[in-house]
Design a protein around this motif. Structure first.
Motif, PDB file in Angstrom:
ATOM      1  N   GLN A 268       0.842  -1.193   0.000  1.00 63.97           N
ATOM      2  CA  GLN A 268       0.000   0.000   0.000  1.00 63.97           C
ATOM      3  C   GLN A 268       0.882   1.249   0.000  1.00 63.97           C
ATOM      4  OE1 GLN A 268      -2.164  -1.548   3.554  1.00 63.97           O
ATOM      5  NE2 GLN A 268      -3.998  -0.875   2.448  1.00 63.97           N
ATOM      6  N   PHE A 269       0.388   2.275  -0.657  1.00 67.49           N
ATOM      7  CA  PHE A 269       1.148   3.513  -0.820  1.00 67.49           C
ATOM      8  C   PHE A 269       0.250   4.674  -0.385  1.00 67.49           C
ATOM      9  CE2 PHE A 269       2.885   6.857  -3.804  1.00 67.49           C
ATOM     10  CZ  PHE A 269       4.099   6.993  -3.148  1.00 67.49           C
ATOM     11  N   PHE A 270       0.775   5.508   0.520  1.00 67.19           N
ATOM     12  CA  PHE A 270      -0.021   6.601   1.089  1.00 67.19           C
ATOM     13  C   PHE A 270       0.759   7.911   1.005  1.00 67.19           C
ATOM     14  CE2 PHE A 270      -0.896   2.748   3.643  1.00 67.19           C
ATOM     15  CZ  PHE A 270      -2.243   2.559   3.351  1.00 67.19           C
ATOM     16  N   TRP A 271       0.044   8.973   0.711  1.00 66.01           N
ATOM     17  CA  TRP A 271       0.570  10.328   0.874  1.00 66.01           C
ATOM     18  C   TRP A 271      -0.615  11.297   0.970  1.00 66.01           C
ATOM     19  CZ3 TRP A 271      -0.330  13.839  -3.244  1.00 66.01           C
ATOM     20  CH2 TRP A 271      -0.725  13.253  -4.461  1.00 66.01           C
ATOM     21  N   ARG A 272      -0.365  12.426   1.615  1.00 65.02           N
ATOM     22  CA  ARG A 272      -1.445  13.356   1.884  1.00 65.02           C
ATOM     23  C   ARG A 272      -1.333  14.578   0.982  1.00 65.02           C
ATOM     24  NH1 ARG A 272      -3.102  14.470   7.986  1.00 65.02           N
ATOM     25  NH2 ARG A 272      -0.928  15.150   8.135  1.00 65.02           N
ATOM     26  N   GLN A 273      -2.467  14.936   0.390  1.00 65.31           N
ATOM     27  CA  GLN A 273      -2.510  16.106  -0.467  1.00 65.31           C
ATOM     28  C   GLN A 273      -2.477  17.383   0.378  1.00 65.31           C
ATOM     29  OE1 GLN A 273      -6.187  15.300  -2.533  1.00 65.31           O
ATOM     30  NE2 GLN A 273      -5.130  14.261  -4.228  1.00 65.31           N
ATOM     31  N   ARG A 274      -2.334  18.524  -0.297  1.00 65.43           N
ATOM     32  CA  ARG A 274      -2.243  19.800   0.412  1.00 65.43           C
ATOM     33  C   ARG A 274      -3.546  20.143   1.133  1.00 65.43           C
ATOM     34  NH1 ARG A 274       0.730  24.228  -3.296  1.00 65.43           N
ATOM     35  NH2 ARG A 274       0.818  25.233  -1.246  1.00 65.43           N
ATOM     36  N   ASP A 275      -4.682  19.604   0.643  1.00 65.38           N
ATOM     37  CA  ASP A 275      -5.957  19.870   1.326  1.00 65.38           C
ATOM     38  C   ASP A 275      -6.205  18.915   2.477  1.00 65.38           C
ATOM     39  OD1 ASP A 275      -6.469  17.515   0.041  1.00 65.38           O
ATOM     40  OD2 ASP A 275      -8.019  18.282  -1.295  1.00 65.38           O
ATOM     41  N   GLY A 276      -5.233  18.028   2.771  1.00 62.62           N
ATOM     42  CA  GLY A 276      -5.351  17.137   3.911  1.00 62.62           C
ATOM     43  C   GLY A 276      -5.920  15.771   3.596  1.00 62.62           C
ATOM     44  N   ARG A 277      -6.439  15.571   2.394  1.00 65.80           N
ATOM     45  CA  ARG A 277      -6.996  14.262   2.039  1.00 65.80           C
ATOM     46  C   ARG A 277      -5.873  13.278   1.711  1.00 65.80           C
ATOM     47  NH1 ARG A 277     -11.222  15.399  -2.620  1.00 65.80           N
ATOM     48  NH2 ARG A 277      -9.437  16.668  -3.321  1.00 65.80           N
ATOM     49  N   TRP A 278      -6.091  12.016   2.104  1.00 59.44           N
ATOM     50  CA  TRP A 278      -5.091  10.978   1.871  1.00 59.44           C
ATOM     51  C   TRP A 278      -5.307  10.325   0.518  1.00 59.44           C
ATOM     52  CZ3 TRP A 278      -0.827   9.736   4.635  1.00 59.44           C
ATOM     53  CH2 TRP A 278      -0.708  10.280   5.915  1.00 59.44           C
ATOM     54  N   VAL A 279      -4.208  10.123  -0.186  1.00 58.90           N
ATOM     55  CA  VAL A 279      -4.209   9.309  -1.399  1.00 58.90           C
ATOM     56  C   VAL A 279      -3.753   7.909  -1.008  1.00 58.90           C
ATOM     57  CG1 VAL A 279      -3.199   8.955  -3.674  1.00 58.90           C
ATOM     58  CG2 VAL A 279      -3.753  11.277  -2.898  1.00 58.90           C
ATOM     59  N   SER A 280      -4.549   6.912  -1.333  1.00 55.09           N
ATOM     60  CA  SER A 280      -4.251   5.526  -0.960  1.00 55.09           C
ATOM     61  C   SER A 280      -4.327   4.653  -2.198  1.00 55.09           C
ATOM     62  CB  SER A 280      -5.254   5.033   0.086  1.00 55.09           C
ATOM     63  OG  SER A 280      -5.045   3.663   0.360  1.00 55.09           O
ATOM     64  N   GLU A 281      -3.244   3.909  -2.481  1.00 51.54           N
ATOM     65  CA  GLU A 281      -3.198   2.980  -3.605  1.00 51.54           C
ATOM     66  C   GLU A 281      -2.702   1.628  -3.111  1.00 51.54           C
ATOM     67  OE1 GLU A 281      -0.639   4.974  -6.364  1.00 51.54           O
ATOM     68  OE2 GLU A 281      -2.280   6.102  -7.261  1.00 51.54           O
ATOM     69  N   GLU A 282      -3.100   0.575  -3.825  1.00 52.88           N
ATOM     70  CA  GLU A 282      -2.771  -0.774  -3.345  1.00 52.88           C
ATOM     71  C   GLU A 282      -2.456  -1.692  -4.514  1.00 52.88           C
ATOM     72  OE1 GLU A 282      -5.062  -4.410  -1.039  1.00 52.88           O
ATOM     73  OE2 GLU A 282      -5.448  -2.336  -0.380  1.00 52.88           O
ATOM     74  N   ALA A 283      -1.473  -2.583  -4.292  1.00 53.82           N
ATOM     75  CA  ALA A 283      -1.110  -3.622  -5.252  1.00 53.82           C
ATOM     76  C   ALA A 283      -0.770  -4.877  -4.454  1.00 53.82           C
ATOM     77  CB  ALA A 283       0.070  -3.184  -6.113  1.00 53.82           C
ATOM     78  N   GLY A 284      -0.443  -5.956  -5.169  1.00 54.02           N
ATOM     79  CA  GLY A 284      -0.117  -7.209  -4.496  1.00 54.02           C
ATOM     80  C   GLY A 284      -1.092  -8.304  -4.851  1.00 54.02           C
ATOM     81  N   ASP A 285      -0.903  -9.461  -4.234  1.00 56.60           N
ATOM     82  CA  ASP A 285      -1.715 -10.630  -4.566  1.00 56.60           C
ATOM     83  C   ASP A 285      -3.148 -10.541  -4.070  1.00 56.60           C
ATOM     84  OD1 ASP A 285       0.474 -11.721  -5.809  1.00 56.60           O
ATOM     85  OD2 ASP A 285       1.068 -12.978  -4.113  1.00 56.60           O
ATOM     86  N   THR A 286      -3.486  -9.507  -3.326  1.00 60.93           N
ATOM     87  CA  THR A 286      -4.860  -9.358  -2.844  1.00 60.93           C
ATOM     88  C   THR A 286      -5.799  -8.857  -3.933  1.00 60.93           C
ATOM     89  OG1 THR A 286      -4.268  -7.136  -2.068  1.00 60.93           O
ATOM     90  CG2 THR A 286      -4.147  -8.947  -0.471  1.00 60.93           C
ATOM     91  N   ARG A 287      -5.241  -8.425  -5.073  1.00 60.44           N
ATOM     92  CA  ARG A 287      -6.086  -7.941  -6.164  1.00 60.44           C
ATOM     93  C   ARG A 287      -5.431  -8.257  -7.499  1.00 60.44           C
ATOM     94  NH1 ARG A 287      -7.087  -1.864  -5.529  1.00 60.44           N
ATOM     95  NH2 ARG A 287      -7.830  -2.632  -3.504  1.00 60.44           N
ATOM     96  N   PRO A 288      -6.239  -8.351  -8.568  1.00 60.74           N
ATOM     97  CA  PRO A 288      -5.662  -8.624  -9.893  1.00 60.74           C
ATOM     98  C   PRO A 288      -4.711  -7.517 -10.329  1.00 60.74           C
ATOM     99  CG  PRO A 288      -8.052  -8.886  -9.895  1.00 60.74           C
ATOM    100  CD  PRO A 288      -7.703  -8.250  -8.597  1.00 60.74           C
ATOM    101  N   VAL A 289      -3.737  -7.897 -11.170  1.00 69.41           N
ATOM    102  CA  VAL A 289      -2.774  -6.919 -11.656  1.00 69.41           C
ATOM    103  C   VAL A 289      -3.479  -5.806 -12.411  1.00 69.41           C
ATOM    104  CG1 VAL A 289      -0.812  -6.585 -13.221  1.00 69.41           C
ATOM    105  CG2 VAL A 289      -0.889  -8.580 -11.722  1.00 69.41           C
ATOM    106  N   SER A 290      -4.558  -6.134 -13.111  1.00 64.49           N
ATOM    107  CA  SER A 290      -5.291  -5.106 -13.870  1.00 64.49           C
ATOM    108  C   SER A 290      -5.871  -4.027 -12.971  1.00 64.49           C
ATOM    109  CB  SER A 290      -6.406  -5.767 -14.679  1.00 64.49           C
ATOM    110  OG  SER A 290      -7.309  -6.461 -13.822  1.00 64.49           O
ATOM    111  N   ALA A 291      -6.040  -4.321 -11.672  1.00 67.78           N
ATOM    112  CA  ALA A 291      -6.574  -3.339 -10.732  1.00 67.78           C
ATOM    113  C   ALA A 291      -5.471  -2.583  -9.997  1.00 67.78           C
ATOM    114  CB  ALA A 291      -7.488  -4.043  -9.721  1.00 67.78           C
ATOM    115  N   TRP A 292      -4.200  -2.896 -10.299  1.00 65.48           N
ATOM    116  CA  TRP A 292      -3.105  -2.160  -9.667  1.00 65.48           C
ATOM    117  C   TRP A 292      -3.056  -0.735 -10.214  1.00 65.48           C
ATOM    118  CZ3 TRP A 292       1.837  -5.717  -9.481  1.00 65.48           C
ATOM    119  CH2 TRP A 292       1.542  -6.866  -8.734  1.00 65.48           C
ATOM    120  N   PRO A 293      -2.512   0.196  -9.473  1.00 63.79           N
ATOM    121  CA  PRO A 293      -2.380   1.564  -9.995  1.00 63.79           C
ATOM    122  C   PRO A 293      -1.560   1.622 -11.281  1.00 63.79           C
ATOM    123  CG  PRO A 293      -1.921   1.493  -7.641  1.00 63.79           C
ATOM    124  CD  PRO A 293      -2.040   0.079  -8.088  1.00 63.79           C
TER     125      PRO A 293
END
Length: 573
Positions: A115-140
């Motif tokens: 999982q990859f996280f970083w926070r935007q300037r307005d305070g909202r979190w950007v969250s992305e996920e990859a790995g065997d828990t989801r198909p490669v086509s659903a990776w960022p």
């Protein structure tokens, strides 16, 4: 052997016991990374910090809020982390200096979750996920490795968090930042090389299967099974299977990197057993090899059932033992000296036997992930496949030649390998019938070794037999593929030259044969040459069938000659 196995089994535990413990004091904040096109690749070793979440439940908001109080440590090169039922957090800070796009890539396939996280300037979190828990086509960013794009704003420092889950093996993979061109160039190079390997593996598998079926050759059947198992294992290990072969089979995505390497090890040991045939030397050794194959497969089944770190380490250790046994089998055949191609087989096995130690050591957590652990075995297999295929082709050709000779024995002379009189008569009659229908001619050359009795009297029977073998070789050389050389008696040979033939061609062949006999041969004493007397007949001739034509030629050989120096006699040419 028991002591060696005990040491191998204890290696993973010893490695864990020797792992350095994290110090209590938290490391200083990671340095700000300024990203620009002048440095398109930025490794994160020694530029990032890590923290192990024992509960595995912390959220990015909690981690960011407590960042200054958490015991972060600098993540240096080659570090390994046991994160079973836990979560590994890695944090770094980066700032883009230009408008180029930048990406984070985790150099590891088979992660349970990244999982990859970083926070935007307005305070909202950007969250992305990859790995065997989801198909490669659903990776960022779909691909073999988890990849995430960094924030797009230029000149603004951004704090990034990476959360990783991985069970049963230590996490020891490097993380790096790439600009877009560097990432695309690296991926294209990797896809090109992996495409070459998997194309070669598929081709050799299909050709080996075809040869196994056509020739009923279990060597090729075992080799096809081994190459296929190795290819599937590499596809799972390198992320190619998850990306292309079974993208939506999430449970199999998780199991394949643990199941297929053990299956490949068992298939490789079976192939080595088929090639070396240990039962010829020891039934106990043969039974031991079968037991090890069954043990590896049983360990794979156990690991697939209970899914523990210890069960996977058992598979790795048994695979290591299988490599040792392959070495022993090849060395045994080499020592016996019965197989002239065993050196070529050993040369073929060597790249894989050596490079397989790298992923095995990685699976036992003895070394960190690197380009060698990822691609070393792939390179070794690419070198191995054509060498072993060539060795098996040579073996198959030798076996088929022996079978051909055995099947031809009833129609061949046992000493010279030439056709018998009966075979010659059968072929000669068919050739004459064909010549009549096509209105063309064939030729029959009767050949007598005029000085054979003198050779036997002076040099002995063995030299006489060698002279016959040399004469047979020269007779074959004087003919072509469609012609037939035969032995008629102790001194007499024959060569049927299939049509269309002219008198000039038949006479030229006879002259070639006489001249070749007068040249010294390495198989005979220096002072011995072969004096051929040749009778040439063009057929069909009148109403003569094959038997009468052959009798006509032999009568001419027996008839006295007015000029003893004339070695060639033409009956109707």
């Amino acid at each position: 052997m028991l002591a060696i196995l005990w040491v191998l089994l204890m290696l993973p535990a010893f490695a864990r016991a020797q792992a350095p413990a994290a110090s209590a004091a938290a490391a200083a904040p990671a340095p700000l990374l300024v990203l620009s096109a002048t440095q398109p690749l930025v490794p994160l070793e020694s530029r990032s910090r890590y923290w192990l979440d024992e509960s595995g439940m912390r959220t990015p908001e909690e981690v960011d809020r407590e960042r200054d109080r958490l015991p972060w440590q600098v993540r240096g090169p080659g570090m390994q982390h046991d994160i079973d039922a836990k979560a590994l957090w890695i944090e770094f800070e980066a700032q883009r200096a230009d408008a180029s796009r930048w990406f984070l890539e985790i150099k590891s396939s088979g992660l349970d979750r990244a999982q990859f996280f970083w926070r935007q300037r307005d305070g909202r979190w950007v969250s992305e996920e990859a790995g065997d828990t989801r198909p490669v086509s659903a990776w960022p960013i779909p691909g073999r490795f988890p990849t995430f794009e960094l924030a797009g704003e230029t000149g603004v420092p951004v704090h990034y968090y990476v959360r990783i889950e991985l069970a049963r093996v230590n996490f020891a993979s490097p993380l790096a930042l790439y600009d877009e061109r560097e990432l695309l160039g690296e991926r294209e190079a990797e896809q090109f090389l992996l495409g070459g390997y998997f194309s070669l593996a598929l081709l050799i598998t299909l050709v080996s299967l075809a040869l196994a079926v056509a020739d009923r050759d279990r060597n090729f059947a075992a080799y096809a099974t081994y190459v296929l198992a190795m290819g599937l294992a590499q596809a799972a290990y390198l992320g190619v299977g998850t990306q292309h072969l079974w993208p939506n089979m999430l449970k199999w995505n998780e199991m394949a990197p643990f199941v297929l390497p053990g299956v490949a090890a068992a298939a490789g040991l079976w192939f080595a057993k088929v090639v070396t045939e240990p039962a010829r030397y020891s039934r106990a050794l043969d039974l031991a090899v079968w037991s090890l194959i069954a043990g590896v497969l049983a360990a794979v089944g156990l690991d697939a059932w209970i899914n523990t770190r210890a069960s996977f380490e058992l598979v790795m250790v048994l695979s290591l033992v299988a490599i040792v046994v392959v070495f022993v089998l090849i060395a045994l055949v080499w020592r016996q000296g019965e197989d002239p191609l065993i050196r070529l087989v050993a040369l073929g096995f060597l790249p894989v036997l050596l490079t397989a130690l790298l992923p095995l050591a990685r699976g036992l957590n003895l070394i960190p992930t690197s380009a060698w652990t990822r691609y070393g075995l792939t390179a070794g297999a690419a070198l191995e496949m054509p060498i072993l295929f060539y060795a098996l082709m040579r073996r198959g050709a030798a076996r088929r030649e022996a079978q051909t000779r055995a099947s031809a024995l009833p129609g061949s002379d046992t000493l010279t390998g030439l056709a018998t009189r009966a075979t010659l008569l059968q072929r000669l009659q068919a050739a004459q019938n064909r010549a009549v229908s096509l209105r063309q001619r064939i030729a029959l050359l009767g050949v007598r070794i005029a000085n054979l009795d003198a050779i036997v009297a002076e040099h002995g029977r063995d030299t006489g037999e060698r002279a016959l073998v040399v004469a047979a070789s020269l007779l074959r050389a004087a003919g072509q593929d469609i012609d037939l050389a035969a032995r008629l008696g102790e001194h007499d040979l024959a060569l049927m030259i299939d049509g269309p033939v002219t008198a000039e061609i038949a006479t030229s062949r006879a002259q070639q044969l006489v001249a070749s006999g007068l040249r010294p041969s390495a198989s005979l004493p220096p002072d011995v040459t072969l004096r051929f007397r040749v009778t040439v007949a063009l057929l069909p001739e009148g109403e003569r069938d094959a038997a009468s034509a052959l009798a006509w030629v032999q009568e001419a050989l027996d008839a006295p000659r007015t000029d003893a120096r004339k070695m060639i006699r033409a009956l109707n040419a």
